[in-house]
Enzyme design. Sequence first.
Site, PDB file in Angstrom:
ATOM      1  N   GLY A  12      73.163  21.892  69.092  1.00 15.25           N
ATOM      2  CA  GLY A  12      72.007  22.100  68.231  1.00 15.25           C
ATOM      3  C   GLY A  12      72.085  21.460  66.854  1.00 15.25           C
ATOM      4  O   GLY A  12      71.403  21.904  65.924  1.00 15.25           O
ATOM      5  N   ASN A  14      70.893  18.563  66.040  1.00  9.71           N
ATOM      6  CA  ASN A  14      69.568  17.997  65.743  1.00  9.71           C
ATOM      7  C   ASN A  14      68.583  19.085  65.338  1.00  9.71           C
ATOM      8  O   ASN A  14      67.780  18.894  64.428  1.00  9.71           O
ATOM      9  CB  ASN A  14      69.030  17.196  66.937  1.00  9.71           C
ATOM     10  CG  ASN A  14      69.583  15.792  66.994  1.00  9.71           C
ATOM     11  OD1 ASN A  14      69.157  14.916  66.245  1.00  9.71           O
ATOM     12  ND2 ASN A  14      70.572  15.574  67.848  1.00  9.71           N
ATOM     13  N   LEU A  84      68.673  19.898  78.611  1.00  9.64           N
ATOM     14  CA  LEU A  84      69.122  19.197  79.815  1.00  9.64           C
ATOM     15  C   LEU A  84      68.299  19.421  81.078  1.00  9.64           C
ATOM     16  O   LEU A  84      68.515  18.741  82.075  1.00  9.64           O
ATOM     17  CB  LEU A  84      70.595  19.541  80.094  1.00  9.64           C
ATOM     18  CG  LEU A  84      71.569  19.044  79.013  1.00  9.64           C
ATOM     19  CD1 LEU A  84      73.004  19.428  79.374  1.00  9.64           C
ATOM     20  CD2 LEU A  84      71.464  17.549  78.809  1.00  9.64           C
ATOM     21  N   LEU A  86      65.012  19.233  83.558  1.00  8.16           N
ATOM     22  CA  LEU A  86      63.802  18.444  83.761  1.00  8.16           C
ATOM     23  C   LEU A  86      62.592  19.316  83.413  1.00  8.16           C
ATOM     24  O   LEU A  86      62.534  20.486  83.805  1.00  8.16           O
ATOM     25  CB  LEU A  86      63.752  18.052  85.242  1.00  8.16           C
ATOM     26  CG  LEU A  86      62.908  16.858  85.634  1.00  8.16           C
ATOM     27  CD1 LEU A  86      63.378  15.603  84.923  1.00  8.16           C
ATOM     28  CD2 LEU A  86      62.999  16.651  87.148  1.00  8.16           C
ATOM     29  N   ASN A 101      61.356  13.597  73.479  1.00  5.51           N
ATOM     30  CA  ASN A 101      62.799  13.754  73.674  1.00  5.51           C
ATOM     31  C   ASN A 101      63.517  12.674  72.885  1.00  5.51           C
ATOM     32  O   ASN A 101      62.949  11.627  72.595  1.00  5.51           O
ATOM     33  CB  ASN A 101      63.127  13.605  75.168  1.00  5.51           C
ATOM     34  CG  ASN A 101      64.604  13.770  75.454  1.00  5.51           C
ATOM     35  OD1 ASN A 101      65.269  14.657  74.888  1.00  5.51           O
ATOM     36  ND2 ASN A 101      65.147  12.920  76.305  1.00  5.51           N
ATOM     37  N   HIS A 103      66.985  10.371  73.201  1.00  9.66           N
ATOM     38  CA  HIS A 103      68.045   9.983  74.132  1.00  9.66           C
ATOM     39  C   HIS A 103      69.047   9.108  73.370  1.00  9.66           C
ATOM     40  O   HIS A 103      68.637   8.197  72.638  1.00  9.66           O
ATOM     41  CB  HIS A 103      67.436   9.207  75.313  1.00  9.66           C
ATOM     42  CG  HIS A 103      68.450   8.894  76.358  1.00  9.66           C
ATOM     43  ND1 HIS A 103      68.896   9.839  77.264  1.00  9.66           N
ATOM     44  CD2 HIS A 103      69.150   7.770  76.622  1.00  9.66           C
ATOM     45  CE1 HIS A 103      69.811   9.285  78.048  1.00  9.66           C
ATOM     46  NE2 HIS A 103      69.983   8.030  77.675  1.00  9.66           N
ATOM     47  N   ASP A 144      64.019  10.622  81.242  1.00  9.41           N
ATOM     48  CA  ASP A 144      64.181   9.460  80.348  1.00  9.41           C
ATOM     49  C   ASP A 144      63.262   8.278  80.643  1.00  9.41           C
ATOM     50  O   ASP A 144      63.624   7.137  80.365  1.00  9.41           O
ATOM     51  CB  ASP A 144      65.646   8.961  80.389  1.00  9.41           C
ATOM     52  CG  ASP A 144      66.628  10.057  80.027  1.00  9.41           C
ATOM     53  OD1 ASP A 144      66.291  10.905  79.188  1.00  9.41           O
ATOM     54  OD2 ASP A 144      67.733  10.051  80.587  1.00  9.41           O
ATOM     55  N   GLU A 173      70.340   9.645  64.867  1.00  7.29           N
ATOM     56  CA  GLU A 173      69.411  10.705  65.295  1.00  7.29           C
ATOM     57  C   GLU A 173      68.951  11.536  64.103  1.00  7.29           C
ATOM     58  O   GLU A 173      67.761  11.801  63.939  1.00  7.29           O
ATOM     59  CB  GLU A 173      70.087  11.605  66.334  1.00  7.29           C
ATOM     60  CG  GLU A 173      70.384  10.868  67.619  1.00  7.29           C
ATOM     61  CD  GLU A 173      70.990  11.753  68.696  1.00  7.29           C
ATOM     62  OE1 GLU A 173      70.797  11.420  69.872  1.00  7.29           O
ATOM     63  OE2 GLU A 173      71.656  12.745  68.378  1.00  7.29           O
TER      64      GLU A 173
HETATM   65  C1  GRF Z   1      71.940  14.260  71.225  1.00  8.65           C
HETATM   66  O1  GRF Z   1      72.850  13.197  71.201  1.00  8.65           O
HETATM   67  C2  GRF Z   1      70.659  13.852  71.903  1.00  8.65           C
HETATM   68  O2  GRF Z   1      70.397  12.501  71.833  1.00  8.65           O
HETATM   69  C3  GRF Z   1      70.927  14.213  73.338  1.00  8.65           C
HETATM   70  O3  GRF Z   1      71.711  15.374  73.274  1.00  8.65           O
HETATM   71  C4  GRF Z   1      72.432  15.408  72.059  1.00  8.65           C
HETATM   72  C5  GRF Z   1      72.178  16.745  71.428  1.00  8.65           C
HETATM   73  O4  GRF Z   1      73.066  17.012  70.365  1.00  8.65           O
HETATM   74  N1  GRF Z   1      69.675  14.327  74.061  1.00  8.65           N
HETATM   75  P1  GRF Z   1      72.853  18.322  69.498  1.00  8.65           P
HETATM   76  O5  GRF Z   1      72.825  19.504  70.456  1.00  8.65           O
HETATM   77  O6  GRF Z   1      71.586  18.166  68.746  1.00  8.65           O
HETATM   78  O7  GRF Z   1      74.049  18.390  68.596  1.00  8.65           O
END
Ligand code: GRF
Length: 187
Positions: A12, A14, A84, A86, A101, A103, A144, A173
């Site tokens: 988490g 992000n 994760l 779908l 999303n 990626h 994706d 990100e």
């Molecule tokens: C990120 O690298 C994102 O691109 C991918 O999963 C990761 C999530 O990281 N989809 P976090 O849980 O936000 O630390």
Amino acid sequence: MKRLSVFVSGGGTNLQRIAEYFAENPEVEIANVICNNPNAYAIERAKNLGIPCKIISRAEFKSEDFSKELLDQNIDLIVLAGFLWLVPQHLIEAFPNKIINIHPALLPKYGGKGFYGEHVHEAVVAAKEEYSGITIHYVNECYDSGAIIFQAKVALEEGETADSLAAKIHKLEYQHYPEVIEELLKK
Ligand code: GRF
């Protein structure tokens, strides 16, 4: 007021970054966090950020009632941040072009089932790619493969490892995801 729903499965970071970015913005709030993994650290983060967090079962996620719940909560944008599962058809139909999303690679390369977390970076390093990066895209019913909204790239260096690349990608990100979300909310 624009309302986000952030879906997570893991650490988490992000989510944390997005919450901090919008903390100063009275026009945007994270209305809730949806988590499919009861052991995810993201749950702790949501608690610390004071955001309601729902831990969802697969059956609940697949049920149309879940779409209704989010519609009732007037969610403007669903943001997948390390989520994760779908996304089911009912949710895509209920939120057309309103699910995005991030990626950790330059799609269409290194995407699809199995390409998540360190698996992506390991494959990129093993293939000796010159560049990797991030892709922010709309979500459709396949992993994706929805329309690309934004990409940013970063060069691989001599001796790059999956871990060092992951760190670079995370930085990208944090830098771009909140800004792209902000732009989409203006539309
Ligand atoms: C990120 O690298 C994102 O691109 C991918 O999963 C990761 C999530 O990281 N989809 P976090 O849980 O936000 O630390």
